[in-house]
Motif scaffolding. Structure first.
Motif, short mmCIF file in Angstrom:
data_model
loop_
_atom_site.label_atom_id
_atom_site.label_comp_id
_atom_site.label_asym_id
_atom_site.label_seq_id
_atom_site.Cartn_x
_atom_site.Cartn_y
_atom_site.Cartn_z
N VAL A 32 0.82 -1.17 0.13
CA VAL A 32 -0.18 0.14 0.13
C VAL A 32 0.97 1.47 -0.04
O VAL A 32 0.58 2.19 -0.81
N SER A 33 1.88 1.16 0.82
CA SER A 33 2.87 2.30 0.75
C SER A 33 3.29 2.73 -0.54
O SER A 33 3.53 3.60 -1.04
N ILE A 34 4.06 1.65 -1.10
CA ILE A 34 4.67 1.86 -2.54
C ILE A 34 3.24 2.31 -3.51
O ILE A 34 3.86 3.12 -4.21
N HIS A 35 2.29 1.77 -3.51
CA HIS A 35 1.40 2.17 -4.20
C HIS A 35 1.03 3.74 -4.24
O HIS A 35 0.84 4.38 -5.00
N PHE A 36 0.66 4.01 -2.78
CA PHE A 36 0.45 5.41 -2.67
C PHE A 36 1.62 6.20 -2.97
O PHE A 36 1.20 7.57 -3.43
N THR A 37 2.79 5.76 -2.75
CA THR A 37 3.86 6.78 -3.12
C THR A 37 4.06 6.84 -4.72
O THR A 37 4.46 7.80 -4.98
N LEU A 38 3.52 5.86 -5.44
CA LEU A 38 3.84 5.86 -6.77
C LEU A 38 2.73 6.79 -7.51
O LEU A 38 2.62 7.47 -8.47
N THR A 39 1.38 6.60 -6.72
CA THR A 39 0.14 7.25 -7.34
C THR A 39 -0.37 8.48 -6.60
O THR A 39 -1.10 9.29 -7.19
N GLY A 40 0.03 8.66 -5.28
CA GLY A 40 -0.34 9.82 -4.56
C GLY A 40 0.40 10.90 -4.33
O GLY A 40 0.57 12.04 -4.78
N TRP A 41 1.65 10.79 -3.57
CA TRP A 41 2.67 11.48 -3.01
C TRP A 41 3.93 10.66 -2.57
O TRP A 41 3.80 9.54 -1.90
N PRO A 42 4.91 11.06 -3.01
CA PRO A 42 5.45 12.40 -3.80
C PRO A 42 5.83 12.39 -5.11
O PRO A 42 6.19 13.03 -5.77
N MET A 47 6.76 14.22 -10.79
CA MET A 47 6.58 13.84 -12.19
C MET A 47 5.99 15.19 -12.83
O MET A 47 6.40 15.50 -14.11
N ALA A 48 5.03 15.77 -12.08
CA ALA A 48 4.44 16.91 -12.64
C ALA A 48 5.40 18.09 -12.75
O ALA A 48 5.24 18.89 -13.64
N ALA A 49 6.55 18.24 -11.75
CA ALA A 49 7.41 19.04 -11.63
C ALA A 49 8.32 19.03 -13.05
O ALA A 49 8.81 19.97 -13.70
N PHE A 50 8.44 17.82 -13.71
CA PHE A 50 9.03 17.52 -14.77
C PHE A 50 8.38 17.69 -15.81
O PHE A 50 8.75 17.09 -17.21
N GLY A 51 7.06 17.77 -15.80
CA GLY A 51 6.10 17.80 -16.84
C GLY A 51 5.67 16.53 -17.31
O GLY A 51 5.35 16.27 -18.48
N GLN A 52 5.65 15.50 -16.49
CA GLN A 52 5.35 14.15 -16.92
C GLN A 52 3.92 13.97 -16.11
O GLN A 52 3.65 14.40 -15.29
N GLU A 53 3.22 13.00 -16.87
CA GLU A 53 1.86 12.60 -16.41
C GLU A 53 1.97 11.84 -15.30
O GLU A 53 2.36 10.84 -15.53
N ALA A 54 1.14 12.14 -14.10
CA ALA A 54 1.21 11.07 -13.09
C ALA A 54 0.36 9.60 -13.38
O ALA A 54 -0.62 9.85 -14.35
N LEU A 55 0.68 8.71 -12.77
CA LEU A 55 -0.16 7.55 -12.94
C LEU A 55 -1.33 7.41 -12.35
O LEU A 55 -1.27 7.82 -11.08
N ALA A 56 -2.06 6.82 -12.95
CA ALA A 56 -3.47 6.75 -12.45
C ALA A 56 -3.43 5.62 -11.51
O ALA A 56 -2.88 4.63 -11.56
N PRO A 57 -4.27 5.72 -10.42
CA PRO A 57 -4.11 4.96 -9.21
C PRO A 57 -4.29 3.34 -9.38
O PRO A 57 -3.59 2.37 -8.80
N TRP A 58 -5.37 3.05 -10.39
CA TRP A 58 -5.66 1.79 -10.68
C TRP A 58 -5.18 1.34 -12.04
O TRP A 58 -5.94 0.52 -12.74
N SER A 59 -4.12 2.14 -12.72
CA SER A 59 -3.97 1.70 -13.94
C SER A 59 -2.88 0.38 -13.84
O SER A 59 -2.38 0.03 -12.72
N VAL A 60 -2.73 -0.25 -15.22
CA VAL A 60 -1.91 -1.58 -15.43
C VAL A 60 -0.54 -1.09 -14.89
O VAL A 60 0.25 -1.72 -14.15
N SER A 61 -0.23 0.08 -15.34
CA SER A 61 1.47 0.41 -15.06
C SER A 61 1.73 0.90 -13.67
O SER A 61 2.69 0.28 -13.16
N ALA A 62 0.72 1.45 -12.75
CA ALA A 62 1.06 1.61 -11.43
C ALA A 62 0.68 0.22 -10.86
O ALA A 62 1.72 0.08 -9.96
N ALA A 64 1.58 -2.79 -12.12
CA ALA A 64 2.76 -3.57 -12.22
C ALA A 64 4.13 -2.95 -11.79
O ALA A 64 4.89 -3.70 -11.33
N LEU A 65 4.14 -1.75 -11.57
CA LEU A 65 5.23 -1.22 -10.86
C LEU A 65 5.23 -1.50 -9.64
O LEU A 65 6.28 -1.81 -8.93
N THR A 66 4.09 -1.44 -8.82
CA THR A 66 3.84 -1.66 -7.40
C THR A 66 4.46 -3.17 -7.40
O THR A 66 5.20 -3.48 -6.34
#
Length: 462
Positions: A32-42, A47-62, A64-66
């Motif tokens: 849960v902590s890893i998933h929240f870190t990847l999709t919630g904060w920080p 990613m937004a600071a670098f102009g990248q699109e954030a991962l959706a919480p229930w996306s396959v990429s998020a 899979a990365l978790t």
């Protein structure tokens, strides 16, 4: 081996379940902590600071990365949980291999590896198993030592051979008898018997129990041979037991003579008392002038005297055996004279060279043996006779297809006045033995393969 008591086993399960539950909770919290870190904060803000699109919480990429990030964490938690068990299993494997090799001194440390107190009962039981195995092996070693001491010092010669007739075990009595005390283990039986007396070699070559004589240090010794076949460690073995019977036979012969003295005394009394009474009656009849009845009295006295004479003559023939008169004897005519008394089947060819013995005495001995063979219950065609000349001896063997003899009967068959027949005198085999020994030979006997008895007389050729 005792099992853990139910409360302790229940604590085992509860504790192990608790550890597993904590591990799963820790893994879930980490996921849960890893998933929240990847999709919630920080991570989304970075990613937004670098102009990248954030991962959706229930996306396959998020997801899979978790999962990818959770794999090393899950592996580390599993390794941490199973490390003490792995160490214990390796220790158990090492001790089991030691047990397989017969070493029961290995033990596992008393303290549970990794602090797993749940395994303390298992290790305690394992230690108890090792201790029990050590004690059992010690008891077995003590019993084997006791058995070996008893077997080694028994007066019965014991020889154990394998399927190839190689000696696997021989006690002190066997070593003294067969090779003057030298070790017999690992040697071929034929090699050991090569220098042994013929009678001993022939007895070992047979497959049945028997009684035979051997000349040792110039004196004749009698032995009873017993054979038993069995499997040892899955392999066929044969056990031979040689019991020295000379002293026992001497003791039994003394007892037999005492018994025959009682029999003779009883028979004499039974005959002399009527003779005395009849003599008194005859004298009284003569005094009264009743002479016509006196011949009947004398006839009765004569009958009793004749019975007593016949009774004593049988014992006298056995007790007063004259010295044999040795002379050359042609085998064909001698065998024909035996067949005139009792029929038999001649086995093998007769020797070409004439024998040298007292024909009358040897005929009497063999007639007794043939008579016993026919009275054993054997069919007439089952009675056989063979003549041979093994090495330096003549040997005549008579066989039948009767019931044979038990070990007890074999051990006493050559005693005077011992008989397995209700109406037998017990003198036939004893007389044959006396005749054989008078010729410088001996008599042996045993049970035949397929049923029946064989009795052999052997004596020197010269």
């Amino acid at each position: 081996m005792r099992e853990p008591d139910p409360p302790r086993r229940a604590r085992w399960h509860r504790s192990l379940h608790l550890r597993l539950a904590l591990c799963l909770i820790a893994a879930a919290v980490a996921a849960v902590s890893i998933h929240f870190t990847l999709t919630g904060w920080p991570v989304p803000r970075l990613m937004a600071a670098f102009g990248q699109e954030a991962l959706a919480p229930w996306s396959v990429s998020a997801l899979a990365l978790t999962g990818a990030l959770m794999l090393p964490i899950a592996w580390g938690l599993a390794s941490l949980l199973l490390m003490p068990l792995s160490r214990l299993l390796r220790a158990l494997e090492s001790t089991v291999l030691s047990y397989r090799d017969g070493e029961f001194g290995s033990a596992i440390a008393a303290d549970p590896p990794g602090g797993l107190s749940e395994l303390s009962s298992l290790m305690r039981l394992h230690s108890e198993l090792g201790q029990a195995l050590r004690e059992q092996r010690q008891h077995l070693a003590q019993r084997e030592l006791l058995l070996d001491t008893v077997v080694q010092n028994t007066p019965v010669a014991l020889v154990l051979t394998d399927a190839r007739e190689r000696i696997a075990y021989a006690n002190i009595a066997a070593r003294q008898l067969m090779d003057r005390g030298r070790s017999l283990a690992g040697r071929d039986l034929d090699e050991v018997l090569a220098q042994a007396p013929d009678d001993l070699r022939q007895a070992f070559a047979g497959a049945q129990d028997g009684l035979f004589s051997v000349v040792l240090d110039g004196e004749e010794e009698r032995f009873h041979l017993s054979m038993r076949d069995f499997r040892l460690q899955g392999q066929p073995h044969r056990l031979r037991l040689l019991r020295r019977m000379t002293r026992e036979l001497s003791r039994q012969e003394v007892a037999s003579w005492k018994r025959v003295i009682r029999v003779i005394s009883h028979e004499l009394n039974n005959s002399l008392a009527p003779i005395s009474s009849l003599a008194h009656s005859g004298a009284e009849l003569a005094r009264r002038g009743m002479h016509e009845r006196v011949p009947g009295v004398f006839a009765s006295i004569g009958d009793r005297a004749q019975h007593l004479h016949q009774f004593l003559a049988g014992y006298a023939r056995f007790a007063k055996l004259p010295a044999p008169v040795l002379a050359p004897v042609e085998w064909s005519s001698f065998i024909e004279s035996l067949a005139a008394h009792y029929p038999f089947t001649l086995s093998g060819e007769l020797p070409a060279a004439p024998g040298r013995f007292d024909a009358a005495q040897m005929a009497q001995a063999l007639i007794n043996l043939l008579k016993n063979a026919h009275e054993s219950g054997s069919a007439p065609e089952g009675v056989c006779l063979s003549v041979g000349a093994p090495r330096e001896d003549w040997r005549i063997e008579v066989g039948d297809r009767g019931p044979g003899m038990t070990e007890t009967q074999l051990s006493q068959a050559l005693l005077p006045f011992y008989s397995t027949k209700r109406s037998g005198s017990g003198l036939g085999l004893a007389l044959a033995r006396e005749i054989a020994e008078a010729h410088g030979g001996r008599i042996a006997m045993g049970n035949r393969d397929g049923g029946g008895l064989w009795v052999a007389i052997s004596w020197p050729r010269s």
